[in-house]
Design an enzyme around this catalytic site. Sequence first.
Site, PDB file in Angstrom:
ATOM      1  N   TRP A 188      -8.536   6.712  -0.744  1.00 20.11           N
ATOM      2  CA  TRP A 188      -7.351   7.236  -1.435  1.00 20.11           C
ATOM      3  C   TRP A 188      -6.490   8.121  -0.529  1.00 20.11           C
ATOM      4  O   TRP A 188      -5.363   8.442  -0.874  1.00 20.11           O
ATOM      5  CB  TRP A 188      -7.775   8.055  -2.664  1.00 20.11           C
ATOM      6  N   ASN A 189      -7.001   8.584   0.615  1.00 17.90           N
ATOM      7  CA  ASN A 189      -6.282   9.655   1.323  1.00 17.90           C
ATOM      8  C   ASN A 189      -5.025   9.177   2.056  1.00 17.90           C
ATOM      9  O   ASN A 189      -4.074   9.937   2.200  1.00 17.90           O
ATOM     10  CB  ASN A 189      -7.226  10.455   2.236  1.00 17.90           C
ATOM     11  N   GLU A 241     -14.928   2.311   9.240  1.00 19.84           N
ATOM     12  CA  GLU A 241     -14.169   3.520   9.605  1.00 19.84           C
ATOM     13  C   GLU A 241     -14.620   4.595   8.631  1.00 19.84           C
ATOM     14  O   GLU A 241     -14.193   4.609   7.479  1.00 19.84           O
ATOM     15  CB  GLU A 241     -12.664   3.268   9.464  1.00 19.84           C
ATOM     16  N   CYS A 256      -9.735  11.924   7.748  1.00 15.99           N
ATOM     17  CA  CYS A 256     -10.982  11.784   8.517  1.00 15.99           C
ATOM     18  C   CYS A 256     -10.823  12.421   9.888  1.00 15.99           C
ATOM     19  O   CYS A 256     -11.792  12.839  10.505  1.00 15.99           O
ATOM     20  CB  CYS A 256     -11.328  10.315   8.664  1.00 15.99           C
ATOM     21  N   GLU A 278      -9.367  -0.042  14.897  1.00 15.04           N
ATOM     22  CA  GLU A 278      -8.186  -0.524  14.171  1.00 15.04           C
ATOM     23  C   GLU A 278      -6.953  -0.120  14.960  1.00 15.04           C
ATOM     24  O   GLU A 278      -6.851   1.023  15.426  1.00 15.04           O
ATOM     25  CB  GLU A 278      -8.158   0.072  12.759  1.00 15.04           C
TER      26      GLU A 278
END
Length: 489
Positions: free
Chosen positions: A162-163, A262, A296, A470
């Site tokens: 969600w972040n 991730e 993160c 990524e």
Amino acid sequence: MTVTAEREAEVVAGVPAQLLVGGEWRSAERGRTLPVEDPSTGETLAEVADATVADGTAALDAAVAAQPRWAATAPRERGEILRRAYEAITARTEELALLMTLEMGKPVAESRAEITYGAEFFRWFAEEAVRVAGEWSIAPNGANRMLTMKQPVGPCLLITPWNFPLAMGTRKIGPAVAAGCTMVVKPASQTPLSMLALAEILTAAGLPDGVLNLVTTSRTGDVMEPLIRDPRLRKLSFTGSTQVGRKLIEQSAEQVLRVSMELGGNAPFLVFGDADLDAAVDGAMVAKMRNIGEACTAANRFLVHASVAEEFTGRLAERMGKLSVGRGTEEGVQVGPLIDATSRDKVAGLVQDAVDRGAEVLVGGEPVGDRGYFYAPTVLAGVPVDARIEDEEVFGPVAPVTTFGDDAEAIALANDTEYGLVTYVYTRDLSRAMRVCEELETGMVGLNQGMVSNPAAPFGGVKASGFGREGGRAGIQEYLETKYIALTI
Ligand code: NAP
């Protein structure tokens, strides 16, 4: 300008609230829905489809059916779909930013920055789609030839947190589309609206039916597990917590599914005695406060040389204390709410634990207001290394500062975590900088800068922060298989 309630309602109403399966927007089985909340008020913003196990399977069926044709589509065509989507996202930045702020809470200016960052993955992978190539070589003994070709992995499951409601999606969808993979996308149930809007943009940009299927659900584990165990699925790419990542790796083991992970972080922010303190404080504000600390990559532990600790901490506290906290749609607000009450209470608990162990609160240290999930920007000085906040991802606007005496201690403290996503290093000494970079157990380093994310760079971690990259040139490789052909001519 503060946004009107009418404009907010209009933007939310413009988003498709259904499942996307095989090119068709449809309701979940039995018409079930799940609510999406505005974290700044706790009120329901919208209801979206709440998929069942059968809906999830239907989405994978559609991805599997679309795979052969999509793999055979010209790379240029795949790239141009991404390019058109990039342009559409960019043209609709204001509306998408508002939507993101409503469901996730961050200030609109930060949502705009995420829209730009997220769209850039489509631009980058539009360019990469036509650069996929194999190799031709002569065997070392000269007896035969060796040919390698790259082919799409096949149907993928992409699960996002969600972040960063949009960018965590484009960072997976971009390379999957470019490589010729079909997919089922599962956004976080707290922030599905940005991804639903993105799916509509991709459809309008010409993405064929069934290439991207989107499932929103509140029964996440039950709906995802059968897909992960389904041998028709060829790849799982997950961004989220290490706890859930571990579980999904276990589920993936059954069919030896290819996975990219991730996961969480616990980023150290190292300030050496020779650092440019102006730059270090600026960098600290970005590394800590981007996304309200809910990243993160957020600096989780400030490790500062004893000779500059007091000055650095005092200046950081002054800057943090001036930030304006409020609803992200309001003019001038710099810090929005945390995502939910659980997150806010976790932050409060970590601060209390540090204080109980002797840390000093220089600024903040408490929740704000009685509506929504706000927490004050906080700086803690003299945090002992056994405080829980040194070990756990705080995911909020709290900067704990600990001091160190020499380089060896700094590196030992920085590496003393199960995580290894990113580390920030501030020093003006080039030799020290390079030595420290080599010794850090981390996937990325911000050297004299507080942000590393860039669509053209390989983003990812080591240790419990996951594996796979990524973005950058590595990003598309996660969605390609290498086939080797030994041939005699
Ligand atoms: P989370 O609870 O692990 O959830 C992430 C996603 O996984 C959501 O879509 C969630 O769905 C889904 N999920 C939860 N349980 C699942 C299960 N049993 N099977 C399959 N899917 C499941 O993490 P979060 O709280 O949303 O995100 C925060 C975490 O993400 C932090 O640890 C942060 O560090 C990490 N993160 C890492 C990166 C990176 O690139 N390394 C980037 C951003 C965030 P529901 O929403 O429906 O539960």
